[in-house]
Design a protein around this motif. Structure first.
Motif, PDB file in Angstrom:
ATOM      1  N   ALA A  37     -12.539  30.004  -1.045  1.00 35.47           N
ATOM      2  CA  ALA A  37     -10.865  29.774  -1.226  1.00 35.47           C
ATOM      3  C   ALA A  37     -10.503  29.820   0.936  1.00 35.47           C
ATOM      4  N   VAL A  38     -11.198  30.746   1.880  1.00 34.95           N
ATOM      5  CA  VAL A  38     -10.413  29.934   3.098  1.00 34.95           C
ATOM      6  C   VAL A  38     -11.038  28.509   3.355  1.00 34.95           C
ATOM      7  N   GLY A  39     -12.149  28.587   2.485  1.00 35.88           N
ATOM      8  CA  GLY A  39     -12.987  26.692   3.238  1.00 35.88           C
ATOM      9  C   GLY A  39     -12.638  26.092   2.621  1.00 35.88           C
ATOM     10  N   ALA A  40     -11.557  26.034   1.587  1.00 44.09           N
ATOM     11  CA  ALA A  40     -11.239  25.274   0.224  1.00 44.09           C
ATOM     12  C   ALA A  40      -9.898  24.989   1.153  1.00 44.09           C
ATOM     13  N   VAL A  41      -9.445  25.967   1.730  1.00 42.43           N
ATOM     14  CA  VAL A  41      -7.425  26.106   2.581  1.00 42.43           C
ATOM     15  C   VAL A  41      -7.456  25.348   3.410  1.00 42.43           C
ATOM     16  N   LEU A  42      -8.985  25.412   4.645  1.00 37.28           N
ATOM     17  CA  LEU A  42      -8.915  24.394   5.713  1.00 37.28           C
ATOM     18  C   LEU A  42      -9.805  23.440   5.579  1.00 37.28           C
ATOM     19  N   LEU A  43     -10.411  23.009   4.968  1.00 36.45           N
ATOM     20  CA  LEU A  43     -10.508  21.541   4.073  1.00 36.45           C
ATOM     21  C   LEU A  43      -9.004  20.625   3.530  1.00 36.45           C
ATOM     22  N   MET A  44      -8.250  21.234   2.862  1.00 40.31           N
ATOM     23  CA  MET A  44      -7.474  20.712   2.458  1.00 40.31           C
ATOM     24  C   MET A  44      -6.414  20.475   3.347  1.00 40.31           C
ATOM     25  N   GLY A  45      -6.229  21.310   4.410  1.00 36.39           N
ATOM     26  CA  GLY A  45      -5.003  20.747   5.668  1.00 36.39           C
ATOM     27  C   GLY A  45      -5.789  19.850   6.377  1.00 36.39           C
ATOM     28  N   LEU A  46      -7.137  20.213   6.910  1.00 42.01           N
ATOM     29  CA  LEU A  46      -7.810  18.836   7.149  1.00 42.01           C
ATOM     30  C   LEU A  46      -7.109  17.675   6.655  1.00 42.01           C
ATOM     31  N   VAL A  47      -7.766  17.351   5.140  1.00 43.03           N
ATOM     32  CA  VAL A  47      -7.247  16.201   4.371  1.00 43.03           C
ATOM     33  C   VAL A  47      -5.647  15.684   4.639  1.00 43.03           C
ATOM     34  N   ILE A  48      -5.218  16.916   4.587  1.00 43.15           N
ATOM     35  CA  ILE A  48      -3.646  16.339   5.028  1.00 43.15           C
ATOM     36  C   ILE A  48      -3.170  16.186   6.134  1.00 43.15           C
ATOM     37  N   SER A  49      -4.296  16.316   7.138  1.00 42.70           N
ATOM     38  CA  SER A  49      -3.728  16.096   8.012  1.00 42.70           C
ATOM     39  C   SER A  49      -4.398  14.618   8.523  1.00 42.70           C
ATOM     40  N   VAL A  50      -5.617  14.213   7.973  1.00 41.74           N
ATOM     41  CA  VAL A  50      -5.948  12.679   8.583  1.00 41.74           C
ATOM     42  C   VAL A  50      -5.581  11.643   7.449  1.00 41.74           C
ATOM     43  N   VAL A  51      -4.661  12.296   6.561  1.00 42.54           N
ATOM     44  CA  VAL A  51      -3.542  11.163   5.259  1.00 42.54           C
ATOM     45  C   VAL A  51      -2.438  10.786   6.084  1.00 42.54           C
ATOM     46  N   SER A  52      -2.044  12.508   6.685  1.00 38.36           N
ATOM     47  CA  SER A  52      -0.421  11.758   7.484  1.00 38.36           C
ATOM     48  C   SER A  52      -0.910  10.730   8.946  1.00 38.36           C
ATOM     49  N   SER A  53      -2.079  11.440   9.523  1.00 35.83           N
ATOM     50  CA  SER A  53      -2.370   9.965  10.528  1.00 35.83           C
ATOM     51  C   SER A  53      -2.512   9.395   9.971  1.00 35.83           C
ATOM     52  N   MET A  54      -3.215   8.699   9.118  1.00 38.53           N
ATOM     53  CA  MET A  54      -3.544   7.596   9.142  1.00 38.53           C
ATOM     54  C   MET A  54      -2.360   6.847   8.318  1.00 38.53           C
ATOM     55  N   SER A  55      -1.521   7.416   8.032  1.00 36.82           N
ATOM     56  CA  SER A  55       0.302   6.893   7.204  1.00 36.82           C
ATOM     57  C   SER A  55       1.071   6.546   8.551  1.00 36.82           C
ATOM     58  N   GLY A  56       1.282   7.151   9.159  1.00 36.52           N
ATOM     59  CA  GLY A  56       1.956   7.534  10.534  1.00 36.52           C
ATOM     60  C   GLY A  56       1.573   5.916  11.384  1.00 36.52           C
ATOM     61  N   ARG A  57       0.972   6.376  11.735  1.00 38.13           N
ATOM     62  CA  ARG A  57      -0.054   4.987  12.544  1.00 38.13           C
ATOM     63  C   ARG A  57       0.232   3.156  11.391  1.00 38.13           C
ATOM     64  N   ALA A  58       0.011   3.694   9.733  1.00 39.94           N
ATOM     65  CA  ALA A  58       0.599   2.013   9.541  1.00 39.94           C
ATOM     66  C   ALA A  58       2.167   2.212   9.167  1.00 39.94           C
ATOM     67  N   GLU A  59       2.988   2.736   9.392  1.00 36.13           N
ATOM     68  CA  GLU A  59       4.043   2.772  10.144  1.00 36.13           C
ATOM     69  C   GLU A  59       4.662   2.179  10.763  1.00 36.13           C
ATOM     70  N   ALA A  60       3.613   2.781  12.204  1.00 33.80           N
ATOM     71  CA  ALA A  60       3.664   2.455  13.509  1.00 33.80           C
ATOM     72  C   ALA A  60       3.669   0.887  13.984  1.00 33.80           C
ATOM     73  N   GLU A  61       2.789   0.769  12.827  1.00 32.16           N
ATOM     74  CA  GLU A  61       1.700  -1.271  12.983  1.00 32.16           C
ATOM     75  C   GLU A  61       3.031  -1.771  12.300  1.00 32.16           C
ATOM     76  N   ALA A  62       3.538  -1.642  10.999  1.00 31.93           N
ATOM     77  CA  ALA A  62       5.067  -2.084  10.316  1.00 31.93           C
ATOM     78  C   ALA A  62       6.088  -2.263  11.032  1.00 31.93           C
ATOM     79  N   ALA A  63       5.970  -1.131  11.981  1.00 32.76           N
ATOM     80  CA  ALA A  63       7.437  -1.439  12.941  1.00 32.76           C
ATOM     81  C   ALA A  63       7.128  -2.664  14.237  1.00 32.76           C
ATOM     82  N   ARG A  64       5.973  -2.301  14.675  1.00 30.20           N
ATOM     83  CA  ARG A  64       5.579  -3.179  15.568  1.00 30.20           C
ATOM     84  C   ARG A  64       5.578  -4.775  15.233  1.00 30.20           C
TER      85      ARG A  64
END
Length: 156
Positions: A37-64
Motif C-alpha cells: 500500500a505504501v509503495g502504491a501510494v508512492l508510485l501514484m505520487g511519482l506518476v502524478i508529478s511526472v504528468v504534471s511536469s510534462m503538462s507544465g512543459r507543454a504549456e510553457a512551449e505553447a506560450a513561447r
C-alpha cells in the motif's frame, strides 16, 4: 512513599510502548499489505508529478510559440513599404494581407498546440482577423471559446 510510587509508575510501559507492542503483531500479520500500500501510494505520487511536469512543459512551449505567432501583429501596413531594417520583416501592403497572415499564423499555432490555454487565448485575435475578412461564421465559435476561458478564470 511518593518516591516508591513514582519509581513504580516509571517502570510501567507508557502509551507509546503499549502502542508499539500492539503494532508489532499487526505488522507481522499484515506487513506485506502495508508495504504494498505504501509503495502504491508512492508510485501514484511519482506518476502524478511526472504528468504534471510534462503538462507544465507543454504549456510553457505553447506560450513561447504563441509569442512567436503574435509577431505578425507587430508588422505595420504601408502601401509603399520602406526598406526593412536588418532582422525586421517588411510591412504589409494592405490590411487584408495582414489579416491573412494573422489567420495563417494563429491557425497553424492553434493546430499545433490544441488544448492549451495559449491556444484558447489565441482565439480572440484570430476571431478579430476573421471578422475583418467577413467570416463571421468562423469567428463566432472562437469568441465563445475565449469567453469560456474568461469565465473559468473568473471562477477560479
Amino acid at each position: 512513599m511518593a518516591y516508591k510510587d513514582k519509581q513504580k509508575e516509571l517502570k510501567q510501559p507508557d502509551e507509546f510502548q503499549k502502542l508499539g507492542q500492539e503494532a508489532l503483531p499487526f505488522l507481522e500479520k499484515h506487513g506485506r499489505q502495508v508495504v504494498l500500500a505504501v509503495g502504491a501510494v508512492l508510485l501514484m505520487g511519482l506518476v502524478i508529478s511526472v504528468v504534471s511536469s510534462m503538462s507544465g512543459r507543454a504549456e510553457a512551449e505553447a506560450a513561447r510559440d504563441f509569442g512567436a505567432a503574435l509577431r505578425v501583429l507587430e508588422r505595420g501596413v504601408s502601401e509603399t513599404p520602406a526598406e526593412p531594417k536588418p532582422g525586421e520583416e517588411p510591412s504589409f501592403k494592405t490590411e487584408a494581407e495582414k489579416d491573412a497572415a494573422i489567420i495563417e499564423s494563429l491557425s497553424g499555432f492553434r493546430g499545433k498546440h490544441a488544448g492549451s490555454k495559449a491556444t484558447t487565448t489565441a482565439a480572440l485575435p484570430l476571431a478579430n482577423a476573421l471578422l475583418r475578412q467577413g467570416k463571421v461564421d468562423e469567428a463566432l465559435p472562437l469568441v465563445e471559446e475565449y469567453k469560456e476561458l474568461l469565465r473559468s478564470s473568473l471562477a477560479d
